[in-house]
Design an enzyme around this catalytic site. Structure first.
Site, PDB file in Angstrom:
ATOM      1  N   THR A  41       0.880  -1.196  -0.061  1.00  0.00           N
ATOM      2  CA  THR A  41      -0.039  -0.055   0.104  1.00  0.00           C
ATOM      3  C   THR A  41       1.040   1.199   0.200  1.00  0.00           C
ATOM      4  OG1 THR A  41      -1.826  -1.128   1.183  1.00  0.00           O
ATOM      5  CG2 THR A  41      -1.856   1.077   1.169  1.00  0.00           C
TER       6      THR A  41
ATOM      7  N   LYS B 101      -7.493   1.514  -2.734  1.00  0.00           N
ATOM      8  CA  LYS B 101      -7.168   1.121  -1.517  1.00  0.00           C
ATOM      9  C   LYS B 101      -7.305   2.219  -0.345  1.00  0.00           C
ATOM     10  CE  LYS B 101      -5.491  -1.439   1.800  1.00  0.00           C
ATOM     11  NZ  LYS B 101      -4.051  -2.144   1.757  1.00  0.00           N
TER      12      LYS B 101
ATOM     13  N   LYS C 117      -0.244   5.037   8.783  1.00  0.00           N
ATOM     14  CA  LYS C 117       0.677   5.042   7.518  1.00  0.00           C
ATOM     15  C   LYS C 117      -0.479   5.051   6.382  1.00  0.00           C
ATOM     16  CE  LYS C 117       2.020   2.001   5.035  1.00  0.00           C
ATOM     17  NZ  LYS C 117       1.542   1.288   3.731  1.00  0.00           N
TER      18      LYS C 117
END
Length: 218
Positions: A26, A102, A170
């Site tokens: 990601t 995502k 994150k």
């Protein structure tokens, strides 16, 4: 990420012409586009393919994979392979589209996890059995993956598993960076990120993202 791909001993240094790089990390859509461009110059294909479904999804071949590629034939070539560990994969657009999808996924999870935390805390403070409540409402409009897979552990303060809070923060940081570029407003997500910061301060940086409830029950 850049050193792993572009470094002297990185992936591209060993990727032969005609090869395909599938990136399940990601990261930002920007770096996905950079890698796609570099792969194209080297005569290779690239698919950014971040996943959702957690450790259990990976172990049971039930991941959902969001894909982006500048060449649909490249996606077609790798789809039978990723089908071995994914229940669903889809090409959503050009390079970077998988990473953008995502981000959408993580924004949804942040809101759902906070809503479920508040609801379960409310149920317990109201004197209801949370397991019984979830058994009923999970069959209606309130149903979610988080409810089905995390409610029981949330009410028992069990968080030593799953997708870590520090990883979620994150990911949300990536969402905020992209939102600053495309003009999207993320007020709820920003609030939940602050709540996750409180969980980290409680010692929960490696707790599952469902640990938002710990702020309310402590």
């Amino acid at each position: 990420m850049r050193s792993v791909v572009f470094g002297e001993d990185g992936i591209l240094a060993g990727l032969k012409t005609g090869g395909i790089l599938v990136d399940h990390t990601t990261a930002s859509a920007t770096i996905a586009r950079e890698i796609a461009e570099a792969c194209a110059k080297q005569g290779c294909g690239f698919v950014d393919a971040p996943v959702s479904g957690g450790q259990a999804g990976a172990e049971n071949g039930q991941l959902t994979i969001m894909c982006g590629s500048n060449d649909s034939a490249t996606f077609d070539a790798i789809e039978p392979i990723i089908a071995a560990y994914a229940k669903r994969s889809k090409l959503l657009g050009t390079a970077g589209s998988g990473q953008l999808a995502k981000m959408v996924n993580q924004i949804c999870i942040a809101g759902i996890a906070q809503g479920l935390s508040e609801a379960l805390n409310f149920a317990m403070r109201a004197g209801l059995d949370p397991d019984d409540v979830v058994d009923v409402i999970s069959k209606g409009a309130a149903q979610s993956w988080q409810m089905e897979n995390r409610a029981k552990t949330m009410v028992r303060n069990e968080f030593e598993f799953g997708f870590a809070v520090e990883w979620m923060r994150k990911d949300l940081g990536i969402c905020f960076d992209e939102a600053s570029r495309n003009g999207a407003q993320l007020p709820m997500t920003e609030m939940v990120d602050k709540f996750y910061a409180e969980v980290v301060a409680m010692g929960g940086k490696r707790w599952d993202t469902s640990s938002l409830i710990a702020r309310l029950t402590d």
